[in-house]
Design an enzyme around this catalytic site. Structure first.
Site, PDB file in Angstrom:
ATOM      1  N   GLY A  32      13.400   9.067  47.231  1.00  0.00           N
ATOM      2  CA  GLY A  32      12.567   9.062  48.433  1.00  0.00           C
ATOM      3  C   GLY A  32      13.257   9.713  49.619  1.00  0.00           C
ATOM      4  CG  HIS A  38      13.260  15.499  47.767  1.00  0.00           C
ATOM      5  ND1 HIS A  38      13.734  14.984  48.954  1.00  0.00           N
ATOM      6  CD2 HIS A  38      14.055  15.002  46.794  1.00  0.00           C
ATOM      7  CE1 HIS A  38      14.783  14.209  48.707  1.00  0.00           C
ATOM      8  NE2 HIS A  38      15.003  14.201  47.400  1.00  0.00           N
ATOM      9  CG  ASP A 151      22.882  15.644  44.316  1.00  0.00           C
ATOM     10  OD1 ASP A 151      23.729  14.857  44.735  1.00  0.00           O
ATOM     11  OD2 ASP A 151      21.833  15.931  44.952  1.00  0.00           O
ATOM     12  CB  VAL A 177      16.088  23.801  49.642  1.00  0.00           C
ATOM     13  CG1 VAL A 177      15.199  24.229  50.805  1.00  0.00           C
ATOM     14  CG2 VAL A 177      15.383  24.051  48.312  1.00  0.00           C
TER      15      VAL A 177
HETATM   16  O1  PAF Z   1      19.334  12.553  43.012  1.00  0.00           O
HETATM   17  C1  PAF Z   1      18.757  11.458  43.179  1.00  0.00           C
HETATM   18  O2  PAF Z   1      17.926  11.281  44.063  1.00  0.00           O
HETATM   19  C2  PAF Z   1      19.125  10.275  42.295  1.00  0.00           C
HETATM   20  O3  PAF Z   1      20.461  10.307  41.953  1.00  0.00           O
HETATM   21  C3  PAF Z   1      18.235  10.175  41.036  1.00  0.00           C
HETATM   22  C4  PAF Z   1      18.400  11.372  40.142  1.00  0.00           C
HETATM   23  C5  PAF Z   1      16.788  10.045  41.465  1.00  0.00           C
HETATM   24  C6  PAF Z   1      18.613   8.939  40.226  1.00  0.00           C
HETATM   25  O4  PAF Z   1      18.481   7.780  40.964  1.00  0.00           O
END
Ligand code: PAF
Length: 285
Positions: A32, A38, A151, A177
């Site tokens: 979130g 995202h 990540d 991004v």
């Molecule tokens: O990157 C993230 O937001 C979190 O590490 C994930 C992949 C949703 C796992 O909780």
């Protein structure tokens, strides 16, 4: 298409199954506090598939005892609006008891990919990530899952998880991004004061400096790392690590070849830990 928001794991499983009957399913797991990074993952997923599901769950098992679980931003209403705008059909927003019901005890441990970089300073982090992602993939079923390459290590760890456990999930990594000034988008950027927001530019400055040196022929690992560290520190950030590793197995490099390597940085602005990376020679950060 209108957005369906569900809380129950079993309902999520059933919805994913029925979406998958209509064509390929895209899946974007998130915690979130959604931002344009995202949204780019969601749009990418929807270009590749028929329908897209997003999970929103701040996963307690991937936070260490002194980390920011309690203060992690929770903005479900705005997140659902962003999902709807991006054409997402399904949001799964479980609570902790859905994902970790009473009696839950199984954990998924990653291997060598997870021991260096962020795994070294966050010892149980990737076990938490792998555990929750394995649960989410089990519920989602066959799908194309999209992760952000900010990540980078997480992307590689999750890709290996899907492969090693024979999960019917294709794991794609989406390019980082960035804000117009180069700061990588992150939900944690909203913790930054104005001064820290300026310091945070040290990450991209360090990566760019090392990348320039690489472009000009520098191939010594210590030199490239030093060039990056210097810029990061100049901006007032406190370094957790700066490392140059091979971009597939994430093991330390003693020598860089023309095909480069992953330069990864983690540093603190105040108490906020930020990460960034680039693959030298392959992309301009
Ligand atoms: O990157 C993230 O937001 C979190 O590490 C994930 C992949 C949703 C796992 O909780």
């Amino acid at each position: 298409v209108s957005l369906t928001v569900i809380r129950s794991a079993e309902e999520f499983r059933l919805h994913c199954r029925s979406l998958a009957e209509r064509g390929p399913l895209g899946f974007v797991p998130t915690m979130g506090a959604l931002h344009s990074g995202h949204v780019a993952l969601m749009r990418y997923a929807s270009q590749q598939t028929r329908s897209v599901a997003v999970s929103i769950f701040v996963n307690p098992t991937q936070f260490g005892p002194t980390e920011d679980l309690a203060r992690y931003p929770r903005t479900l209403e705005a997140d659902c609006a962003a999902c709807e705008d991006a054409g997402v059909e399904l949001v799964f927003a479980p609570d902790a008891a859905q994902m970790y019901p009473a009696g839950d005890q199984t954990r998924v441990r990653a291997g060598a990919l997870a021991t260096g970089l962020c795994g070294a300073s966050r010892p149980h982090h990737f076990e938490g990530v792998c555990t929750v992602v394995a649960k989410l993939f089990a519920l989602a079923g066959p799908c194309l899952a999209v992760f952000g390459r900010k990540d980078y290590q997480q992307w590689k760890v999750v890709q290996r998880l899907a492969r090693d456990l024979f999960l019917p999930v294709q794991v794609h990594g989406h390019p980082i991004v960035r804000e117009p000034d180069g700061l990588a988008m992150s939900s944690r950027n909203r913790y930054l004061s104005e001064e820290q927001r300026g310091q945070a530019l040290g990450l991209i400055a360090g990566l760019r400096q090392a990348n320039r040196r690489f472009q000009h022929g520098e191939r010594q690992v210590e030199e490239l790392v030093r060039a990056c560290r210097e810029r990061v520190e100049d901006h007032g950030l406190r370094i957790d690590y700066v490392e140059l590793v091979d971009a597939e197995e994430l093991q330390p490099l003693s020598q860089v070849t023309d095909s480069g390597g992953l330069l990864a940085v983690a540093a603190f602005a105040g108490s906020t830990r930020l990460i960034d990376n680039c693959v030298l020679g392959q992309e301009a950060p």
